[in-house]
Design a protein around this motif. Structure first.
Motif, PDB file in Angstrom:
ATOM      1  N   GLY A   1       0.815  -1.225   0.000  1.00 11.94           N
ATOM      2  CA  GLY A   1       0.000   0.000   0.000  1.00 11.94           C
ATOM      3  C   GLY A   1       0.828   1.245   0.000  1.00 11.94           C
ATOM      4  N   GLN A   2       2.112   1.144  -0.239  1.00 12.66           N
ATOM      5  CA  GLN A   2       2.983   2.311  -0.285  1.00 12.66           C
ATOM      6  C   GLN A   2       4.213   1.980  -1.149  1.00 12.66           C
ATOM      7  N   GLU A   3       4.854   3.031  -1.602  1.00 10.66           N
ATOM      8  CA  GLU A   3       6.051   2.820  -2.409  1.00 10.66           C
ATOM      9  C   GLU A   3       7.122   2.173  -1.560  1.00 10.66           C
ATOM     10  N   HIS A   4       7.770   1.143  -2.132  1.00 11.18           N
ATOM     11  CA  HIS A   4       8.736   0.386  -1.342  1.00 11.18           C
ATOM     12  C   HIS A   4       9.935   0.021  -2.213  1.00 11.18           C
ATOM     13  N   LYS A   5      11.144   0.290  -1.725  1.00 12.04           N
ATOM     14  CA  LYS A   5      12.368  -0.082  -2.388  1.00 12.04           C
ATOM     15  C   LYS A   5      12.888  -1.350  -1.758  1.00 12.04           C
ATOM     16  N   LEU A   6      13.125  -2.341  -2.546  1.00 19.51           N
ATOM     17  CA  LEU A   6      13.539  -3.634  -2.024  1.00 19.51           C
ATOM     18  C   LEU A   6      15.035  -3.669  -1.770  1.00 19.51           C
ATOM     19  N   PRO A   7      15.436  -4.069  -0.560  1.00 21.37           N
ATOM     20  CA  PRO A   7      16.861  -4.333  -0.322  1.00 21.37           C
ATOM     21  C   PRO A   7      17.245  -5.648  -0.993  1.00 21.37           C
ATOM     22  N   MET A   8      18.549  -5.878  -1.087  1.00 17.92           N
ATOM     23  CA  MET A   8      19.020  -7.084  -1.766  1.00 17.92           C
ATOM     24  C   MET A   8      18.510  -8.354  -1.098  1.00 17.92           C
ATOM     25  N   ASP A   9      18.438  -8.352   0.231  1.00 17.54           N
ATOM     26  CA  ASP A   9      17.961  -9.555   0.932  1.00 17.54           C
ATOM     27  C   ASP A   9      16.544  -9.911   0.529  1.00 17.54           C
ATOM     28  N   ASP A  10      15.715  -8.921   0.237  1.00 19.14           N
ATOM     29  CA  ASP A  10      14.348  -9.194  -0.196  1.00 19.14           C
ATOM     30  C   ASP A  10      14.257  -9.410  -1.709  1.00 19.14           C
ATOM     31  N   LEU A  11      15.100  -8.669  -2.460  1.00 19.81           N
ATOM     32  CA  LEU A  11      15.014  -8.736  -3.913  1.00 19.81           C
ATOM     33  C   LEU A  11      15.444 -10.100  -4.454  1.00 19.81           C
ATOM     34  N   LEU A  12      16.537 -10.655  -3.906  1.00 17.75           N
ATOM     35  CA  LEU A  12      17.093 -11.877  -4.465  1.00 17.75           C
ATOM     36  C   LEU A  12      16.101 -13.041  -4.434  1.00 17.75           C
ATOM     37  N   PRO A  13      15.444 -13.335  -3.284  1.00 14.25           N
ATOM     38  CA  PRO A  13      14.476 -14.442  -3.323  1.00 14.25           C
ATOM     39  C   PRO A  13      13.290 -14.172  -4.234  1.00 14.25           C
ATOM     40  N   LEU A  14      12.819 -12.904  -4.291  1.00 17.27           N
ATOM     41  CA  LEU A  14      11.721 -12.594  -5.204  1.00 17.27           C
ATOM     42  C   LEU A  14      12.142 -12.765  -6.658  1.00 17.27           C
ATOM     43  N   LEU A  15      13.382 -12.380  -6.966  1.00 15.61           N
ATOM     44  CA  LEU A  15      13.875 -12.524  -8.323  1.00 15.61           C
ATOM     45  C   LEU A  15      14.050 -14.004  -8.686  1.00 15.61           C
ATOM     46  N   ILE A  16      14.494 -14.793  -7.697  1.00 19.36           N
ATOM     47  CA  ILE A  16      14.609 -16.236  -7.948  1.00 19.36           C
ATOM     48  C   ILE A  16      13.229 -16.799  -8.271  1.00 19.36           C
ATOM     49  N   TYR A  17      12.224 -16.348  -7.514  1.00 21.43           N
ATOM     50  CA  TYR A  17      10.845 -16.812  -7.767  1.00 21.43           C
ATOM     51  C   TYR A  17      10.424 -16.462  -9.196  1.00 21.43           C
ATOM     52  N   VAL A  18      10.645 -15.198  -9.626  1.00 22.72           N
ATOM     53  CA  VAL A  18      10.237 -14.759 -10.964  1.00 22.72           C
ATOM     54  C   VAL A  18      11.003 -15.546 -12.038  1.00 22.72           C
ATOM     55  N   VAL A  19      12.299 -15.759 -11.818  1.00 23.07           N
ATOM     56  CA  VAL A  19      13.106 -16.508 -12.793  1.00 23.07           C
ATOM     57  C   VAL A  19      12.594 -17.935 -12.915  1.00 23.07           C
ATOM     58  N   SER A  20      12.283 -18.546 -11.793  1.00 26.30           N
ATOM     59  CA  SER A  20      11.803 -19.928 -11.845  1.00 26.30           C
ATOM     60  C   SER A  20      10.466 -20.035 -12.566  1.00 26.30           C
ATOM     61  N   ARG A  21       9.607 -19.026 -12.384  1.00 26.59           N
ATOM     62  CA  ARG A  21       8.315 -19.062 -13.063  1.00 26.59           C
ATOM     63  C   ARG A  21       8.432 -18.670 -14.544  1.00 26.59           C
ATOM     64  N   ALA A  22       9.437 -17.872 -14.906  1.00 32.15           N
ATOM     65  CA  ALA A  22       9.618 -17.461 -16.310  1.00 32.15           C
ATOM     66  C   ALA A  22      10.109 -18.614 -17.179  1.00 32.15           C
ATOM     67  N   ARG A  23      10.818 -19.567 -16.543  1.00 32.87           N
ATOM     68  CA  ARG A  23      11.304 -20.772 -17.243  1.00 32.87           C
ATOM     69  C   ARG A  23      12.065 -20.428 -18.530  1.00 32.87           C
ATOM     70  N   ILE A  24      13.004 -19.531 -18.447  1.00 30.03           N
ATOM     71  CA  ILE A  24      13.802 -19.119 -19.611  1.00 30.03           C
ATOM     72  C   ILE A  24      14.816 -20.207 -19.921  1.00 30.03           C
ATOM     73  N   GLN A  25      14.770 -20.693 -21.127  1.00 36.63           N
ATOM     74  CA  GLN A  25      15.728 -21.711 -21.528  1.00 36.63           C
ATOM     75  C   GLN A  25      17.116 -21.100 -21.709  1.00 36.63           C
ATOM     76  N   HIS A  26      18.130 -21.860 -21.381  1.00 34.09           N
ATOM     77  CA  HIS A  26      19.526 -21.463 -21.603  1.00 34.09           C
ATOM     78  C   HIS A  26      19.833 -20.097 -20.982  1.00 34.09           C
ATOM     79  N   LEU A  27      19.368 -19.913 -19.767  1.00 34.56           N
ATOM     80  CA  LEU A  27      19.571 -18.616 -19.123  1.00 34.56           C
ATOM     81  C   LEU A  27      21.060 -18.334 -18.916  1.00 34.56           C
ATOM     82  N   GLY A  28      21.827 -19.370 -18.649  1.00 29.48           N
ATOM     83  CA  GLY A  28      23.263 -19.159 -18.454  1.00 29.48           C
ATOM     84  C   GLY A  28      23.919 -18.594 -19.697  1.00 29.48           C
ATOM     85  N   ALA A  29      23.567 -19.142 -20.868  1.00 28.94           N
ATOM     86  CA  ALA A  29      24.113 -18.618 -22.123  1.00 28.94           C
ATOM     87  C   ALA A  29      23.688 -17.163 -22.327  1.00 28.94           C
TER      88      ALA A  29
END
Length: 953
Positions: A873-901
């Motif tokens: 309900g308010q503007e929020h800047k994510l610290p790295m501790d919060d951003l990394l797990p959320l980003l892992i969640y988004v990456v896992s759901r995006a299922r991008i093939q050959h992400l390492g390449a």
């Protein structure tokens, strides 16, 4: 009412018709009968000429009868038939042509003495016809030889008839008013028949002079020169003339040739290929011919003027293909013959053109323009010539010993040799596409054998004087090998890399086509050998093997009497197993082939073109050409009018290209201008990129798609982008110079790198992306395999369980704003949680531009924060501790093939100015997510049980 002149014309036509009929029955028919059934070549020629005269006489009689009929109609019905309807006035030009054809046939018989030869066969008959012949000759004596009497009998009626035409037409013109409709027709008829009267006199004089010449020559000279249609125009025995350097005893000017007699030698020069140059003094003038030049010197200026004038007018007459009318020299100041002509000629002098026949355009005695050159041995060249040499685009056929086999060269030529770009199809079914110099392969080129050949191979690289030399790529499809490296004298020589289809790679120094000394061997399982080799790539001497698990074996290697490899050394099993990313360090060729020196042969033609000021006439030699693929050599024009950069259009097109560069120098406009140029194969920059794509595919596609070449490839792409920027700047400099504008300041290294990464690299990367990304896929195949396994396991979690597993703080879960029943929660939350961020991240696969990929990552981060801000309900800047797990969640759901390449390509190709900035931070976060997903606890954790799913539902 008809005039007395019309009545006189009627009587003249009646007399003429009767005379022609008597000539036919009294002279021509007996002559034809006497000449029938000839027994030799002269007799056959005599019969042919008499038959031609008989046909012309018949046409003249028919024309006279039609004229007579129109005159009778006029006299019978003067009020109904207008004066201008008379055939003699209405079709005066046609009547004239019939008289000229009769005159040509008659004079040919005079020259060939056809009357005398035929008369000899029936001399008794002609003695009995003297009285009748005297009537034809208006009472003149017929006591001379029968042949001469016959000549006079056919000549006198013709000359009298034309003379009376002129007199009566002039008289008729004097009686007609100026405004009368027939006035102009009568004046025209009187004029052309007056001209015919002069023409008849000159034609008869030339025929008599020519007939008198032949008995004066030797039989050998006469056989070389005699034809019935040839007429003598001037003889040096009448008007003396000396010739140098050839000391000719006699000069004869005919209507079709200039002849120099020297002893028994006869030198004949076709007047169509004679050019007249005035001399520097009043006594001399010069003649140019395809193989010789002569100086003609007269005794006085008047003699020189007559000879030069007559030769000049004879050349004009020969080029027109007909005699001057009304007479040679009627125009006091006639135009000079054109310097450019289209003629066929067979060379006689010894040399490369001996017995070759050239048909095409000439200029001052030399082949110049478009033409066809054929040799007796079957060689044929169709193309452009300059000053007697093949120069410009041309197609050359060279027959080979095998039946119906030949080499076909479709190239640019300079002064008789192949120079510039060309395509050569050989009888061996090999094809070369590349550059030449002095007739030899030189510069960049591709030589490829036919796929169906016993040993198919392809070489892409540099050549020097016909041999492979410098940096080049050879692909041997039969053996499944590709060599990347240096060449000398058609052999692999110097540092090189050998890549095999089985996945084995060699790197070392080659000599005389064999690898020798120390080198590197990489096997398919990433085992690395560093040490010495024999010429057949057998391990020998000291070396070290590093196995994929980190073990090393160091010692001496060799082959024993039995099969297999023998070694004596130390096996170290204490080494730490290598990290999956360690394969990135095993890149071949990086230190051996400096990237700025690999493809200089590709850039050299472009640099030479720019250095010359981008001339339009050299544009085609730079851009190459697209010629018809069939090897059939068609007519000259068909071969030359193929899909090519036509030289006549090149100058204008090059001006337009340079003008466009000047008009689009602002960043946004410049990017569009460069994109258009790079996508156009007829633009110098587009051709340059097209050739670089060809070299890239030859090096890294197919057999060469090996992960150990990824570093070599990615630095090559960056170098190409830099070179293309330099190429653009050099063309812009030429454009400014052409307009007289001040040149722009030279780019410093920092500015150039900025422009390359922001402008050029995004434009050129798509051209190399397919091959480059394939190498990244191969290099990071193991890492991406672990990542894919982790993604597959994580995808089994529902959203809430996955968020919980990733330790995402619950107050950040986007569930509080959803009003759902317990039964709905699993199915809907699974599809809704951070959906916008997930869909955004998936767009990273839809672009090849590293900057655009980073922008996608930035937008993904923004979508994550926007979702969290909505939840809180308010503007929020994510610290790295919060951003990394959320980003892992988004990456896992995006299922991008050959992400390492994808990540490694972005990291390698991103703009250096982004290092340490937001993009660098986000890319580092994505790399951390990628590495977390690969970890063992992500891949081997306890999967959700059936009871877990039941509880969630």
């Amino acid at each position: 009412m008809c005039s007395p002149e019309e009545a006189a014309l009627l009587r003249l036509e009646e007399v003429s018709s009767a005379t022609l009929a008597r000539i036919n029955s009294l002279v021509l028919q007996p002559l034809l009968a006497a000449a029938a059934e000839p027994t030799d070549a002269q007799g056959r020629e005599c019969l042919r000429l008499l038959q031609q005269l008989h046909r012309s006489s018949q046409q003249l009689w028919e024309e006279t009868e039609e004229s007579l009929h129109s005159l009778r109609e006029r006299l019978r019905r003067p009020g109904a038939v207008a004066l201008e309807s008379l055939l003699l006035l209405r079709q005066a030009d046609h009547v004239l042509q019939v008289h000229v054809e009769y005159l040509e046939a008659y004079t040919s018989c005079v020259v060939a003495q056809a009357f005398q030869k035929a008369a000899k066969r029936r001399s008794q008959y002609w003695r009995g016809q003297r009285k009748a012949l005297r009537q034809l000759l208006s009472g003149a004596s017929t006591e001379g030889p029968v042949g001469a009497t016959l000549v006079q009998a056919l000549r006198q009626p013709l000359t009298h008839h034309v003379q009376q035409y002129v007199l009566l037409l002039l008289s008729l013109g004097d009686t007609i008013r100026e405004c009368h409709p027939a006035r102009e027709l009568v004046v025209h008829a009187a004029t052309i028949f007056g001209d015919l009267q002069s023409f008849v006199g000159q034609a008869l004089e030339q025929a008599v002079a020519t007939q008198a010449l032949w008995p004066m020559l030797s039989s050998r000279q006469r056989d070389a020169l005699y034809t019935p249609a040839r007429r003598l125009l001037q003889d040096s025995q009448e008007l003396p003339l000396t010739v140098s350097p050839l000391r000719a005893e006699r000069v004869l000017l005919f209507n079709d040739a200039l002849v120099l007699l020297q002893g028994h030698s006869v030198h004949t020069f076709d007047l169509k290929l004679v050019w007249v140059d005035p001399g520097q003094d009043g006594y001399t003038f010069h003649l140019l011919t395809p193989e010789e030049e002569f100086s003609f010197c007269a005794k006085d200026p008047q003699g020189r003027a007559v000879w030069q004038w007559k030769v000049t007018q004879a050349v004009c007459q020969a080029l027109r293909g007909k005699k001057d009318f009304p007479v040679l020299g009627a125009v006091l100041d006639p135009p000079d013959p054109p310097p450019c002509r289209y003629v066929a000629y067979t060379f006689r002098a010894e040399g490369r053109l001996c017995q070759a026949t050239y048909e095409g355009e000439w200029y001052r005695g030399r082949p110049h323009g478009k033409g066809t050159l054929k040799w007796p041995d079957g060689q044929e060249h169709v193309g452009e010539f300059c000053r007697g040499r093949e120069h410009g685009f041309g197609i050359r056929l060279v027959p080979q010993a095998s039946e119906d086999k030949y080499d076909c060269y479709k190239c640019h030529w300079r002064e008789g040799s192949m120079c510039g770009y060309g395509i050569c199809e050989y009888s061996t079914d090999e094809v070369y596409k590349g550059y030449f110099q002095e007739g030899l392969r030189h510069g960049f080129g591709v030589l490829e054998s036919a796929p169906q050949s016993p040993q198919p191979c392809k070489y892409t690289g540099h050549w020097e004087r016909g041999q492979r030399s410098g940096y080049g790529i050879e692909e041997d499809s039969d053996r499944g090998e590709r060599y990347i490296g240096m060449w000398q004298a058609d052999q692999r020589h110097g540092p090189g890399v050998m890549v095999t289809q089985a996945g084995v790679c060699y790197q070392g120094n080659f000599q005389a086509d064999k690898m020798m000394g120390s080198g590197i061997l990489l096997s398919e399982d990433d085992s690395l050998y560093e040490g010495s080799f024999t010429r057949d790539l057998t391990l020998v001497g000291k070396g070290k093997v590093t196995f994929p698990n980190g073990f090393t074996l160091e010692g001496s290697f060799g082959s024993g009497s039995g099969r297999g490899l023998h070694t004596q050394g130390v096996l170290d099993t204490a080494a730490v197993p290598p990290d999956p990313s360690s394969t990135r360090k095993r890149q071949l060729g990086l230190g051996s082939f400096p990237v700025e020196r690999r493809w200089q042969g590709v850039y050299t033609p472009f640099r030479d073109f720019v250095r010359a000021g981008c001339p339009g006439e050299l544009q085609e030699a730079l851009l190459g050409l697209h010629v018809p693929s069939p090897r059939e050599l068609r007519k000259s024009q068909e071969c030359l009018c193929c899909e090519r950069t036509h030289p006549e259009d090149s100058a204008g097109r090059m001006d337009d290209i340079l003008d466009e560069l000047l008009q689009h120098r602002e960043p946004e406009a410049l990017q569009q201008c460069l994109r258009k140029a790079l996508n156009n194969s007829l633009h110098p920059l587009g051709k340059l990129l097209q050739t670089l794509m060809l070299t890239f595919q030859a090096t890294y596609a197919g057999i060469g798609a090996n992960k150990h070449l990824q570093g070599l490839a990615q630095e090559e792409v960056k170098q190409h982008a830099q070179e293309l920027w330099v190429a653009y700047r050099s063309m812009l400099k030429v454009a400014l110079q052409r307009k007289g504008l001040a040149p722009e300041a030279e780019d410093d290294a920092e500015t150039r790198d900025l422009q390359v990464h922001s402008l050029v690299l995004p434009l050129v990367l798509p051209s190399f992306y397919s091959e480059l990304f394939t190498l990244y896929l191969l290099l990071h195949e193991r890492e991406d395999g672990l990542y894919s396994q982790g993604i597959a396991n994580l995808s089994l979690f529902p959203d809430t369980k996955l968020l919980e597993f990733l330790d995402v703080q619950k107050h950040l879960w986007p569930l509080k704003d959803l009003t759902l029943t317990t039964n709905q929660r699993y199915s809907l939350v699974r599809d809704k949680c951070f959906l916008s961020a997930t869909e955004c991240l998936q767009k990273i696969m839809t672009t090849v531009d590293p900057r655009e990929k980073l922008e996608v990552l930035e937008k993904t981060y923004g979508e994550i924060e926007a979702t969290v801000s909505r939840v809180l309900g308010q503007e929020h800047k994510l610290p790295m501790d919060d951003l990394l797990p959320l980003l892992i969640y988004v990456v896992s759901r995006a299922r991008i093939q050959h992400l390492g390449a994808e990540i490694h390509l972005i990291r390698d190709m991103m703009d250096p100015t982004h290092t340490g900035g937001l993009y660098d931070f986000l890319l580092t976060a994505l790399e951390s997510c990628y590495e977390h997903i690969q970890k063992e606890d992500m891949r081997l954790h306890r999967l959700p049980s059936r009871s877990d799913f039941t509880e969630l539902w």
